[in-house]
Design an enzyme around this catalytic site. Structure first.
Site, PDB file in Angstrom:
ATOM      1  N   PRO A  12     -25.861  -2.559 -26.664  1.00 51.16           N
ATOM      2  CA  PRO A  12     -25.902  -2.529 -25.208  1.00 51.16           C
ATOM      3  C   PRO A  12     -25.782  -1.128 -24.626  1.00 51.16           C
ATOM      4  O   PRO A  12     -25.023  -0.300 -25.120  1.00 51.16           O
ATOM      5  CB  PRO A  12     -24.717  -3.396 -24.788  1.00 51.16           C
ATOM      6  CG  PRO A  12     -23.852  -3.508 -25.978  1.00 51.16           C
ATOM      7  CD  PRO A  12     -24.722  -3.324 -27.173  1.00 51.16           C
ATOM      8  N   ASN A  13     -26.570  -0.920 -23.606  1.00 46.83           N
ATOM      9  CA  ASN A  13     -26.582   0.287 -22.780  1.00 46.83           C
ATOM     10  C   ASN A  13     -27.220   1.499 -23.442  1.00 46.83           C
ATOM     11  O   ASN A  13     -27.386   2.533 -22.789  1.00 46.83           O
ATOM     12  CB  ASN A  13     -25.166   0.637 -22.288  1.00 46.83           C
ATOM     13  CG  ASN A  13     -24.577  -0.482 -21.480  1.00 46.83           C
ATOM     14  OD1 ASN A  13     -25.212  -0.985 -20.568  1.00 46.83           O
ATOM     15  ND2 ASN A  13     -23.376  -0.901 -21.826  1.00 46.83           N
ATOM     16  N   ARG A  26     -27.485   7.966 -18.974  1.00 46.45           N
ATOM     17  CA  ARG A  26     -26.105   7.485 -19.028  1.00 46.45           C
ATOM     18  C   ARG A  26     -25.178   8.570 -19.578  1.00 46.45           C
ATOM     19  O   ARG A  26     -25.340   9.020 -20.701  1.00 46.45           O
ATOM     20  CB  ARG A  26     -26.028   6.264 -19.938  1.00 46.45           C
ATOM     21  CG  ARG A  26     -24.631   5.760 -20.160  1.00 46.45           C
ATOM     22  CD  ARG A  26     -24.611   4.678 -21.231  1.00 46.45           C
ATOM     23  NE  ARG A  26     -23.238   4.276 -21.512  1.00 46.45           N
ATOM     24  CZ  ARG A  26     -22.824   3.841 -22.670  1.00 46.45           C
ATOM     25  NH1 ARG A  26     -23.662   3.720 -23.681  1.00 46.45           N
ATOM     26  NH2 ARG A  26     -21.565   3.510 -22.854  1.00 46.45           N
ATOM     27  N   TYR A  44     -23.450  11.635 -24.179  1.00 46.80           N
ATOM     28  CA  TYR A  44     -24.555  11.170 -25.022  1.00 46.80           C
ATOM     29  C   TYR A  44     -25.776  12.087 -25.038  1.00 46.80           C
ATOM     30  O   TYR A  44     -26.738  11.804 -25.756  1.00 46.80           O
ATOM     31  CB  TYR A  44     -24.982   9.770 -24.565  1.00 46.80           C
ATOM     32  CG  TYR A  44     -23.869   8.765 -24.675  1.00 46.80           C
ATOM     33  CD1 TYR A  44     -23.445   8.297 -25.915  1.00 46.80           C
ATOM     34  CD2 TYR A  44     -23.220   8.294 -23.535  1.00 46.80           C
ATOM     35  CE1 TYR A  44     -22.411   7.391 -26.020  1.00 46.80           C
ATOM     36  CE2 TYR A  44     -22.186   7.383 -23.640  1.00 46.80           C
ATOM     37  CZ  TYR A  44     -21.784   6.940 -24.879  1.00 46.80           C
ATOM     38  OH  TYR A  44     -20.757   6.042 -24.978  1.00 46.80           O
ATOM     39  N   ASN A  89     -25.794   0.915 -34.224  1.00 43.44           N
ATOM     40  CA  ASN A  89     -24.937   1.402 -33.154  1.00 43.44           C
ATOM     41  C   ASN A  89     -24.707   0.198 -32.256  1.00 43.44           C
ATOM     42  O   ASN A  89     -25.528  -0.117 -31.400  1.00 43.44           O
ATOM     43  CB  ASN A  89     -25.590   2.549 -32.391  1.00 43.44           C
ATOM     44  CG  ASN A  89     -24.667   3.139 -31.351  1.00 43.44           C
ATOM     45  OD1 ASN A  89     -23.704   2.504 -30.932  1.00 43.44           O
ATOM     46  ND2 ASN A  89     -24.959   4.355 -30.922  1.00 43.44           N
ATOM     47  N   ALA A 108     -20.297  -1.111 -27.430  1.00 44.85           N
ATOM     48  CA  ALA A 108     -18.977  -1.696 -27.197  1.00 44.85           C
ATOM     49  C   ALA A 108     -18.705  -2.927 -28.062  1.00 44.85           C
ATOM     50  O   ALA A 108     -17.548  -3.265 -28.320  1.00 44.85           O
ATOM     51  CB  ALA A 108     -18.807  -2.043 -25.717  1.00 44.85           C
ATOM     52  N   HIS A 153     -16.109  -2.975 -31.023  1.00 46.14           N
ATOM     53  CA  HIS A 153     -14.667  -3.081 -30.877  1.00 46.14           C
ATOM     54  C   HIS A 153     -14.145  -4.507 -30.747  1.00 46.14           C
ATOM     55  O   HIS A 153     -12.944  -4.721 -30.812  1.00 46.14           O
ATOM     56  CB  HIS A 153     -14.225  -2.236 -29.679  1.00 46.14           C
ATOM     57  CG  HIS A 153     -14.860  -0.885 -29.685  1.00 46.14           C
ATOM     58  ND1 HIS A 153     -14.583   0.069 -30.657  1.00 46.14           N
ATOM     59  CD2 HIS A 153     -15.825  -0.346 -28.898  1.00 46.14           C
ATOM     60  CE1 HIS A 153     -15.331   1.134 -30.442  1.00 46.14           C
ATOM     61  NE2 HIS A 153     -16.089   0.913 -29.381  1.00 46.14           N
ATOM     62  N   GLU A 159     -22.532   1.931 -39.816  1.00 46.48           N
ATOM     63  CA  GLU A 159     -22.099   1.946 -38.417  1.00 46.48           C
ATOM     64  C   GLU A 159     -22.298   3.355 -37.862  1.00 46.48           C
ATOM     65  O   GLU A 159     -21.895   4.337 -38.491  1.00 46.48           O
ATOM     66  CB  GLU A 159     -20.620   1.552 -38.341  1.00 46.48           C
ATOM     67  CG  GLU A 159     -20.024   1.587 -36.970  1.00 46.48           C
ATOM     68  CD  GLU A 159     -18.535   1.272 -36.964  1.00 46.48           C
ATOM     69  OE1 GLU A 159     -17.951   1.334 -35.871  1.00 46.48           O
ATOM     70  OE2 GLU A 159     -17.943   0.972 -38.035  1.00 46.48           O
ATOM     71  N   HIS A 178     -22.156   5.967 -34.332  1.00 46.72           N
ATOM     72  CA  HIS A 178     -21.743   6.254 -32.949  1.00 46.72           C
ATOM     73  C   HIS A 178     -22.094   7.693 -32.637  1.00 46.72           C
ATOM     74  O   HIS A 178     -21.832   8.586 -33.452  1.00 46.72           O
ATOM     75  CB  HIS A 178     -20.239   6.052 -32.752  1.00 46.72           C
ATOM     76  CG  HIS A 178     -19.801   4.661 -33.058  1.00 46.72           C
ATOM     77  ND1 HIS A 178     -20.034   3.620 -32.195  1.00 46.72           N
ATOM     78  CD2 HIS A 178     -19.202   4.147 -34.151  1.00 46.72           C
ATOM     79  CE1 HIS A 178     -19.566   2.503 -32.745  1.00 46.72           C
ATOM     80  NE2 HIS A 178     -19.072   2.799 -33.926  1.00 46.72           N
ATOM     81  N   SER A 234     -20.825   9.432 -30.046  1.00 43.71           N
ATOM     82  CA  SER A 234     -19.610  10.125 -29.631  1.00 43.71           C
ATOM     83  C   SER A 234     -18.527   9.934 -30.698  1.00 43.71           C
ATOM     84  O   SER A 234     -18.609   9.053 -31.551  1.00 43.71           O
ATOM     85  CB  SER A 234     -19.117   9.575 -28.291  1.00 43.71           C
ATOM     86  OG  SER A 234     -18.671   8.237 -28.430  1.00 43.71           O
ATOM     87  N   ARG A 264     -11.870   9.219 -27.558  1.00 41.81           N
ATOM     88  CA  ARG A 264     -12.139   8.554 -26.279  1.00 41.81           C
ATOM     89  C   ARG A 264     -11.047   7.529 -25.977  1.00 41.81           C
ATOM     90  O   ARG A 264      -9.955   7.587 -26.530  1.00 41.81           O
ATOM     91  CB  ARG A 264     -13.532   7.926 -26.335  1.00 41.81           C
ATOM     92  CG  ARG A 264     -14.610   9.030 -26.494  1.00 41.81           C
ATOM     93  CD  ARG A 264     -15.986   8.521 -26.427  1.00 41.81           C
ATOM     94  NE  ARG A 264     -16.258   7.948 -25.110  1.00 41.81           N
ATOM     95  CZ  ARG A 264     -17.295   7.164 -24.862  1.00 41.81           C
ATOM     96  NH1 ARG A 264     -18.156   6.854 -25.818  1.00 41.81           N
ATOM     97  NH2 ARG A 264     -17.487   6.685 -23.653  1.00 41.81           N
TER      98      ARG A 264
END
Length: 147
Positions: free
Chosen positions: A10-11, A18, A23, A75, A78, A81, A99, A101, A103, A108
């Site tokens: 998502p996103n 964004r 990013y 990726n 969210a 988590h 996996e 990411h 960032s 964070r």
């Protein structure tokens, strides 16, 4: 033809717009184009982006038993988590999942520090921006060379 699948959650379709301070300013299409160019001969890249959990699970199921798929870079955004459903899908398939990411999730918000998918993934790469994807692809290609 053998392939590596990149699944973006998502996103991530909003990359380039964004939170560019986190990013970067490049789009997902820009990143995917560069990644496809780095693959070894005889290997292609398939990419997908889904904002819904069920579509990510379906993609994992489909590629996870495909003998032509040598690995998946995921990726999950969210969902990383809290999606035990995605973790269960990864655990159920035979293709290695890395996996990814962009960032450094550990620098964070606190909720990002825990991944429920990490225990069922072959490895985790985070914090290197779009290079995190490159590192994941390199790891998958090197793992495939050993089999």
């Amino acid at each position: 033809m053998k392939y590596i699948l990149i699944i973006n959650g998502p996103n991530l379709n909003l990359l380039g717009r964004r939170q560019p301070e986190i990013y970067g300013s490049r789009t997902l299409d820009d990143i995917n184009r560069d990644l496809a160019a780095m693959l070894a001969d005889g290997l292609c890249l398939e990419t997908a982006q889904y904002n819904s959990e069920g579509e990510i699970i379906d993609a994992l199921h489909h590629a996870g038993f495909d003998p032509d798929c040598i690995g998946i870079a995921l990726n999950a955004g969210a969902y990383t988590h809290y999606s035990y459903a995605i973790a269960d899908a990864i655990a159920a398939i035979s293709v290695p999942v890395v996996e990814v990411h962009m960032s450094n999730v550990h620098s964070r918000e606190e909720f990002r520090h825990r991944s429920v998918i990490a225990p069922v993934c072959a490895g985790t790469i985070s914090g290197f921006g779009e290079k995190s994807y490159r590192l994941a692809l390199e790891a998958i290609m090197q793992t495939d060379d050993k089999t």
